[in-house]
Design a protein around this motif. Structure first.
Motif, PDB file in Angstrom:
ATOM      1  N   ARG A  28      37.546  76.238  40.725  1.00  0.00           N
ATOM      2  CA  ARG A  28      35.628  76.698  41.173  1.00  0.00           C
ATOM      3  C   ARG A  28      35.282  75.742  42.377  1.00  0.00           C
ATOM      4  NH1 ARG A  28      32.938  75.659  35.440  1.00  0.00           N
ATOM      5  NH2 ARG A  28      33.863  76.936  34.725  1.00  0.00           N
ATOM      6  N   LEU A  29      34.619  76.486  43.183  1.00  0.00           N
ATOM      7  CA  LEU A  29      33.500  76.529  44.413  1.00  0.00           C
ATOM      8  C   LEU A  29      33.443  75.433  43.819  1.00  0.00           C
ATOM      9  CD1 LEU A  29      33.301  79.715  45.408  1.00  0.00           C
ATOM     10  CD2 LEU A  29      34.983  77.988  47.099  1.00  0.00           C
ATOM     11  N   MET A  30      33.369  74.017  45.142  1.00  0.00           N
ATOM     12  CA  MET A  30      31.944  72.740  44.718  1.00  0.00           C
ATOM     13  C   MET A  30      31.080  73.351  45.404  1.00  0.00           C
ATOM     14  SD  MET A  30      33.283  70.789  42.526  1.00  0.00           S
ATOM     15  CE  MET A  30      35.244  71.550  42.117  1.00  0.00           C
ATOM     16  N   GLY A  31      30.123  72.901  44.272  1.00  0.00           N
ATOM     17  CA  GLY A  31      28.879  73.271  44.838  1.00  0.00           C
ATOM     18  C   GLY A  31      28.007  74.001  44.434  1.00  0.00           C
ATOM     19  N   PHE A  32      28.904  75.052  43.656  1.00  0.00           N
ATOM     20  CA  PHE A  32      28.240  76.355  43.305  1.00  0.00           C
ATOM     21  C   PHE A  32      28.004  76.903  41.785  1.00  0.00           C
ATOM     22  CE2 PHE A  32      29.801  76.758  47.421  1.00  0.00           C
ATOM     23  CZ  PHE A  32      28.703  77.160  48.100  1.00  0.00           C
ATOM     24  N   GLY A  33      27.036  76.817  41.020  1.00  0.00           N
ATOM     25  CA  GLY A  33      26.615  77.215  40.104  1.00  0.00           C
ATOM     26  C   GLY A  33      26.175  75.639  39.159  1.00  0.00           C
ATOM     27  N   ARG A  80      33.041  89.075  42.480  1.00  0.00           N
ATOM     28  CA  ARG A  80      33.647  88.442  41.220  1.00  0.00           C
ATOM     29  C   ARG A  80      33.007  88.072  39.793  1.00  0.00           C
ATOM     30  NH1 ARG A  80      39.606  85.795  43.467  1.00  0.00           N
ATOM     31  NH2 ARG A  80      39.196  86.623  45.391  1.00  0.00           N
ATOM     32  N   LYS A  81      31.783  87.958  39.962  1.00  0.00           N
ATOM     33  CA  LYS A  81      31.442  87.358  38.659  1.00  0.00           C
ATOM     34  C   LYS A  81      29.484  88.192  38.991  1.00  0.00           C
ATOM     35  CE  LYS A  81      34.150  84.337  37.683  1.00  0.00           C
ATOM     36  NZ  LYS A  81      35.384  84.183  36.617  1.00  0.00           N
ATOM     37  N   PRO A  82      30.135  89.996  38.497  1.00  0.00           N
ATOM     38  CA  PRO A  82      29.180  90.144  38.925  1.00  0.00           C
ATOM     39  C   PRO A  82      27.276  90.440  38.051  1.00  0.00           C
ATOM     40  CG  PRO A  82      30.265  91.485  38.113  1.00  0.00           C
ATOM     41  CD  PRO A  82      30.589  90.122  38.663  1.00  0.00           C
ATOM     42  N   ASP A  83      28.132  89.795  36.702  1.00  0.00           N
ATOM     43  CA  ASP A  83      26.552  88.965  35.257  1.00  0.00           C
ATOM     44  C   ASP A  83      26.170  88.041  35.610  1.00  0.00           C
ATOM     45  OD1 ASP A  83      28.332  91.844  34.822  1.00  0.00           O
ATOM     46  OD2 ASP A  83      29.754  90.881  33.105  1.00  0.00           O
ATOM     47  N   ARG A  84      26.539  86.892  36.329  1.00  0.00           N
ATOM     48  CA  ARG A  84      26.206  86.278  36.333  1.00  0.00           C
ATOM     49  C   ARG A  84      25.270  85.255  37.841  1.00  0.00           C
ATOM     50  NH1 ARG A  84      27.298  81.108  32.810  1.00  0.00           N
ATOM     51  NH2 ARG A  84      26.194  79.522  33.992  1.00  0.00           N
ATOM     52  N   VAL A  85      24.529  85.080  37.542  1.00  0.00           N
ATOM     53  CA  VAL A  85      24.402  83.817  38.812  1.00  0.00           C
ATOM     54  C   VAL A  85      24.310  83.327  39.004  1.00  0.00           C
ATOM     55  CG1 VAL A  85      21.692  84.225  40.477  1.00  0.00           C
ATOM     56  CG2 VAL A  85      22.040  85.771  38.312  1.00  0.00           C
TER      57      VAL A  85
HETATM   58  N1  ACO Z   1      32.882  78.840  41.324  1.00  0.00           N
HETATM   59  C1  ACO Z   1      34.035  79.765  40.522  1.00  0.00           C
HETATM   60  N2  ACO Z   1      33.897  80.126  39.634  1.00  0.00           N
HETATM   61  C2  ACO Z   1      32.408  79.554  38.942  1.00  0.00           C
HETATM   62  C3  ACO Z   1      32.048  78.426  39.058  1.00  0.00           C
HETATM   63  C4  ACO Z   1      32.385  78.250  40.398  1.00  0.00           C
HETATM   64  N3  ACO Z   1      31.620  77.327  41.492  1.00  0.00           N
HETATM   65  N4  ACO Z   1      31.287  77.867  38.601  1.00  0.00           N
HETATM   66  C5  ACO Z   1      31.645  79.074  37.490  1.00  0.00           C
HETATM   67  N5  ACO Z   1      31.910  79.746  37.644  1.00  0.00           N
HETATM   68  C6  ACO Z   1      32.465  80.489  36.845  1.00  0.00           C
HETATM   69  C7  ACO Z   1      33.275  80.127  35.508  1.00  0.00           C
HETATM   70  O1  ACO Z   1      34.450  80.641  36.161  1.00  0.00           O
HETATM   71  C8  ACO Z   1      33.123  80.869  34.507  1.00  0.00           C
HETATM   72  O2  ACO Z   1      33.573  82.281  34.676  1.00  0.00           O
HETATM   73  P1  ACO Z   1      34.117  83.138  33.564  1.00  0.00           P
HETATM   74  O3  ACO Z   1      33.296  83.909  32.397  1.00  0.00           O
HETATM   75  O4  ACO Z   1      34.805  84.040  33.662  1.00  0.00           O
HETATM   76  O5  ACO Z   1      34.767  81.511  32.856  1.00  0.00           O
HETATM   77  C9  ACO Z   1      31.389  81.369  35.213  1.00  0.00           C
HETATM   78  O6  ACO Z   1      31.019  81.736  36.121  1.00  0.00           O
HETATM   79  C10 ACO Z   1      30.719  81.004  34.215  1.00  0.00           C
HETATM   80  O7  ACO Z   1      31.260  79.410  33.964  1.00  0.00           O
HETATM   81  P2  ACO Z   1      30.732  77.805  32.440  1.00  0.00           P
HETATM   82  O8  ACO Z   1      31.157  76.761  33.645  1.00  0.00           O
HETATM   83  O9  ACO Z   1      30.251  78.706  31.306  1.00  0.00           O
HETATM   84  O10 ACO Z   1      28.957  77.895  34.163  1.00  0.00           O
HETATM   85  P3  ACO Z   1      28.168  76.665  33.643  1.00  0.00           P
HETATM   86  O11 ACO Z   1      26.228  77.179  33.737  1.00  0.00           O
HETATM   87  O12 ACO Z   1      28.630  75.861  31.927  1.00  0.00           O
HETATM   88  O13 ACO Z   1      29.375  75.437  34.309  1.00  0.00           O
HETATM   89  C11 ACO Z   1      29.191  74.148  36.112  1.00  0.00           C
HETATM   90  C12 ACO Z   1      27.944  74.865  35.167  1.00  0.00           C
HETATM   91  C13 ACO Z   1      29.284  73.196  35.548  1.00  0.00           C
HETATM   92  C14 ACO Z   1      27.835  73.057  36.946  1.00  0.00           C
HETATM   93  C15 ACO Z   1      30.110  74.961  37.332  1.00  0.00           C
HETATM   94  O14 ACO Z   1      29.437  76.565  38.010  1.00  0.00           O
HETATM   95  C16 ACO Z   1      30.806  74.174  37.669  1.00  0.00           C
HETATM   96  O15 ACO Z   1      31.802  73.892  37.927  1.00  0.00           O
HETATM   97  N6  ACO Z   1      30.656  74.265  39.711  1.00  0.00           N
HETATM   98  C17 ACO Z   1      31.415  73.919  40.333  1.00  0.00           C
HETATM   99  C18 ACO Z   1      31.154  71.891  40.327  1.00  0.00           C
HETATM  100  C19 ACO Z   1      29.649  71.793  40.799  1.00  0.00           C
HETATM  101  O16 ACO Z   1      29.161  72.451  41.546  1.00  0.00           O
HETATM  102  N7  ACO Z   1      29.242  70.891  39.748  1.00  0.00           N
HETATM  103  C20 ACO Z   1      28.152  70.143  40.178  1.00  0.00           C
HETATM  104  C21 ACO Z   1      27.159  70.410  39.631  1.00  0.00           C
HETATM  105  S1  ACO Z   1      25.496  70.237  39.893  1.00  0.00           S
HETATM  106  C22 ACO Z   1      24.846  68.527  39.128  1.00  0.00           C
HETATM  107  O17 ACO Z   1      25.437  68.908  37.549  1.00  0.00           O
HETATM  108  C23 ACO Z   1      24.152  67.482  39.572  1.00  0.00           C
END
Ligand code: ACO
Length: 362
Positions: free
Chosen positions: A239-244, A287-292
């Motif tokens: 996973r890319l840190m700082g995204f999602g 790579r994840k077009p269905d997910r913002v």
């Molecule tokens: N990089 C790559 N892919 C990602 C990332 C990312 N940062 N975040 C989500 N995805 C992908 C997952 O692999 C998953 O793909 P799949 O459906 O093909 O398996 C999809 O997007 C959904 O991911 P989930 O884990 O279900 O998303 P969720 O909402 O549960 O997770 C989280 C959120 C934990 C923050 C996640 O985005 C992540 O691990 N990010 C990276 C770590 C990070 O930045 N943490 C800090 C968060 S901010 C905070 O907590 C204050």
């Protein structure tokens, strides 16, 4: 009995007047005020008042010396332990037995003293404390914090820390706030509630992650090719840190504000961060077009704290300093509610049995 909801996701256990992130609307409001209208307009001390009292002022009292210094080498552990000791040393009453006014006064005392403890610990064990009259020259909480730590801080570092403290002060029913409220619901003293919140914050799934963003930025700066770095991470299935984000389905508003702060302050990592962000968002959209998947608060917090010369191993302690405002507001709200938090679990263990059927019986 209600349905089983793992992790309580989506379960509404409290009503709150303090804050809850607007997941679709790309905004975070403290008691209705958008944080966008707070950063650069008011200080963290004002925000503490807004969250706890619902109004700006009278602010926080001066910090008091800690009765028992703790030095384990991890400032987050030190402040958690030292805060817990405040109740017997200061004679704090239990929430169950004291008035709302007294609880508010205790929260202010513990909050400001926790901040000063982190600043003093960051200064280092060997260095003499900055004289109180030097600290008293400061008018804001962030400046007092940085003066206690650095003596004569760069005003731009103070601005960065103030923006960070405001952006991280409160975020609805997250794990550490929930923890503080659970402890408050038992009628415990405010030091016990805040110390519990610090413990919950320490895990990497909550407050322990932003230092990993700096590692990514270092790699991008060294290789000078953000696209190749991002491809490498995603191709390895990492996973890319700082995204999602679990809550936001739009850009995390705190990321937007801290990006603005990093640009205003000309943070040294700003260009690399913009480049990494561009490459990451393009690759994630493909790579994840269905997910913002947008930039989250941790990404730009790392850039802003790095600018203020906060070492990565202090990021969680800095998060503690900011979030003590939100915890305080929720602890007081919970006290007024006066109802113990006591959920249920679905029992899936062994059926009723005699002790002699249990392994180890003799
Ligand atoms: N990089 C790559 N892919 C990602 C990332 C990312 N940062 N975040 C989500 N995805 C992908 C997952 O692999 C998953 O793909 P799949 O459906 O093909 O398996 C999809 O997007 C959904 O991911 P989930 O884990 O279900 O998303 P969720 O909402 O549960 O997770 C989280 C959120 C934990 C923050 C996640 O985005 C992540 O691990 N990010 C990276 C770590 C990070 O930045 N943490 C800090 C968060 S901010 C905070 O907590 C204050």
């Amino acid at each position: 009995m209600s349905d089983f909801t793992p992790g309580l996701e989506g379960v509404i256990a409290f009503e709150t007047e303090i804050a809850e992130p607007d997941r679709a609307g790309d905004a975070l409001r403290y008691r209705g005020v958008d944080i966008e209208d707070l950063i650069d307009s008011v200080t963290y001390g004002h925000v503490w008042g807004l969250l706890v009292d619902g109004k700006f002022g009278p602010g926080l009292p001066p910090a008091e010396p800690f009765p028992v210094p703790v030095h384990t080498g991890d400032i987050r552990v030190d402040v958690q332990s030292a805060v817990a000791m405040l109740a017997p040393y200061w004679g704090l009453g239990q929430l169950h037995d004291i008035s709302d006014e007294q609880a508010r006064a205790d929260l202010a005392r513990v909050s400001v003293t926790a901040l000063s403890y982190v600043a003093q610990s960051a200064r280092g064990v060997g260095l003499p404390a900055v004289p109180q009259k030097e600290i008293d020259k400061s008018s804001t909480i962030a400046e007092r914090f940085m003066r206690r730590w650095r003596g004569n801080p760069d005003p731009r570092h103070v601005q960065a820390v103030d923006a960070y403290f405001i952006s991280a002060a409160e975020h609805g029913m997250n794990a550490s706030t929930f923890t503080s409220r659970v402890v408050a619901s038992t009628g415990a003293d405010v030091a016990a509630c805040i110390s519990a919140g610090i413990g919950a914050l320490s895990g990497p799934l909550h407050g322990g992650a932003p230092s990993r963003v700096l590692h990514s930025l270092n790699e991008v700066e060294q290789a000078d090719d953000a696209d190749a770095y991002v491809r490498g991470v995603l191709d390895r299935g990492e996973r890319l840190m700082g995204f999602g984000h679990r809550v936001y389905r739009a850009e995390d508003p705190r990321a937007r504000l801290l990006r603005r702060t990093a640009r205003q302050l000309d943070a040294p990592r700003y260009e690399a961060a913009i480049e990494l962000e561009r490459a990451a968002l393009a690759a994630l959209a493909e790579r994840k077009p269905d997910r913002v998947l947008s930039t989250n608060v941790e990404f730009w917090s790392a850039v802003v704290l790095d600018f203020a010369e906060v070492p990565a191993d202090m990021f969680t302690a800095m998060f503690t300093c900011a979030r003590v405002a939100g915890w305080s507001a929720h602890i007081l709200e919970q006290k007024r509610l006066g109802r113990i938090v006591r959920p249920s679990a679905a029992y899936i263990g062994p059926p009723p049995r005699k002790p002699e059927t249990v392994e180890g019986w003799s």
